[in-house]
Enzyme design. Structure first.
Site, PDB file in Angstrom:
ATOM      1  CE  LYS A  32      -1.317   2.883   3.408  1.00  0.00           C
ATOM      2  NZ  LYS A  32      -1.844   3.744   3.932  1.00  0.00           N
ATOM      3  CE  LYS A  61      -7.246   7.214   4.040  1.00  0.00           C
ATOM      4  NZ  LYS A  61      -6.279   6.911   3.601  1.00  0.00           N
ATOM      5  CB  THR A 115      -9.031   3.150  11.381  1.00  0.00           C
ATOM      6  OG1 THR A 115      -7.466   3.382  10.904  1.00  0.00           O
ATOM      7  CG2 THR A 115      -9.497   2.434  10.658  1.00  0.00           C
ATOM      8  NE  ARG A 205       1.950   3.346  12.571  1.00  0.00           N
ATOM      9  CZ  ARG A 205       0.467   4.524  13.084  1.00  0.00           C
ATOM     10  NH1 ARG A 205       1.188   5.276  14.042  1.00  0.00           N
ATOM     11  NH2 ARG A 205      -0.410   4.367  12.634  1.00  0.00           N
TER      12      ARG A 205
END
Length: 224
Positions: A32, A61, A115, A205
């Site tokens: 991604k 986005k 999120t 992460r």
């Protein structure tokens, strides 16, 4: 998809991003590339990562008037992304034009609610109801617009999957047990998200900042 894990490769240095992707590519299903990466490295950076042979998820986005979003979608045809994101809050017309302008083979999915936001954040933007209600509303709108699926947290994916049986669902904000949540507020484990219907699991992460990224990627893979 044999491995639903997409590594979030949002590193500012291209060489470091390529090195990390090369290390873990045998244990992830794709990469991604988000806004930070795209602004820093553009089309050239995407091509450099694509040479590694992994599917590319361009998490841009997109959110603008329909004509502008359609033009942006056409501008990335040459990159042949497997997945591209738009914001569901851009409305039905914008989503319809985005899908119409996407290249064949590219899934267009709509971001419902970040999120990093919770119910209190949502209320401050003037939206009534909680995160679950907002995600369900926007998922219904995205389906009506002809999109392939949505992006939502693992806390909502089960309900969305029950409503949209053949949808394609991208779930970010995932953490293994014992991992800190960081700036994420609505997190679940990769296994839980997958069991609830997630098609793609976006993990950053917990792998990219691990002392041993390969071992971390294998650990995630083992839970699935």
């Amino acid at each position: 998809m044999s491995n639903p894990v997409y590594l979030a490769l949002d590193l500012p240095q291209l060489d470091a991003a390529k090195a990390l992707a090369s290390k873990v590519k045998a244990h992830v299903g794709g990469v991604k590339l988000g806004l930070e990466f795209f602004c820093a490295h553009g089309h050239h950076g995407v091509h450099e990562i694509a040479h590694l042979g992994l599917p590319i998820f361009l998490d841009l986005k997109l959110h603008d008037i329909p004509n502008t979003v359609a033009g942006a979608m056409q501008a990335i045809h040459v990159l042949e992304p497997a997945i591209v994101t738009v914001h569901a809050s851009g409305g039905r017309a914008m989503m319809e034009d985005a899908k119409a302008a996407a290249s064949n083979g590219t899934k267009v999915v709509a971001v419902t609610m970040l999120t990093s936001m919770d119910n209190r954040d949502l209320e401050r933007t003037g939206v009534k109801g909680g995160a679950h209600d907002q995600v369900m509303r926007l998922a219904e709108l995205a389906e009506a617009a002809g999109l392939d699926g949505i992006v939502c947290s693992g806390q909502e994916v089960g309900a969305v999957h029950r409503q949209w049986k053949d949808g394609f669902f991208v779930v970010p904000g995932l953490r293994l047990p014992g991992n800190g949540a960081g700036d994420q507020k609505r997190v679940v484990t990769p296994r839980q998200a997958r069991d609830d219907g997630a098609s793609v699991l976006v993990i950053g992460r917990p792998i990219s900042r691990a002392d041993d990224p390969v071992a971390a990627a294998i650990a995630v893979e083992a839970t699935l």
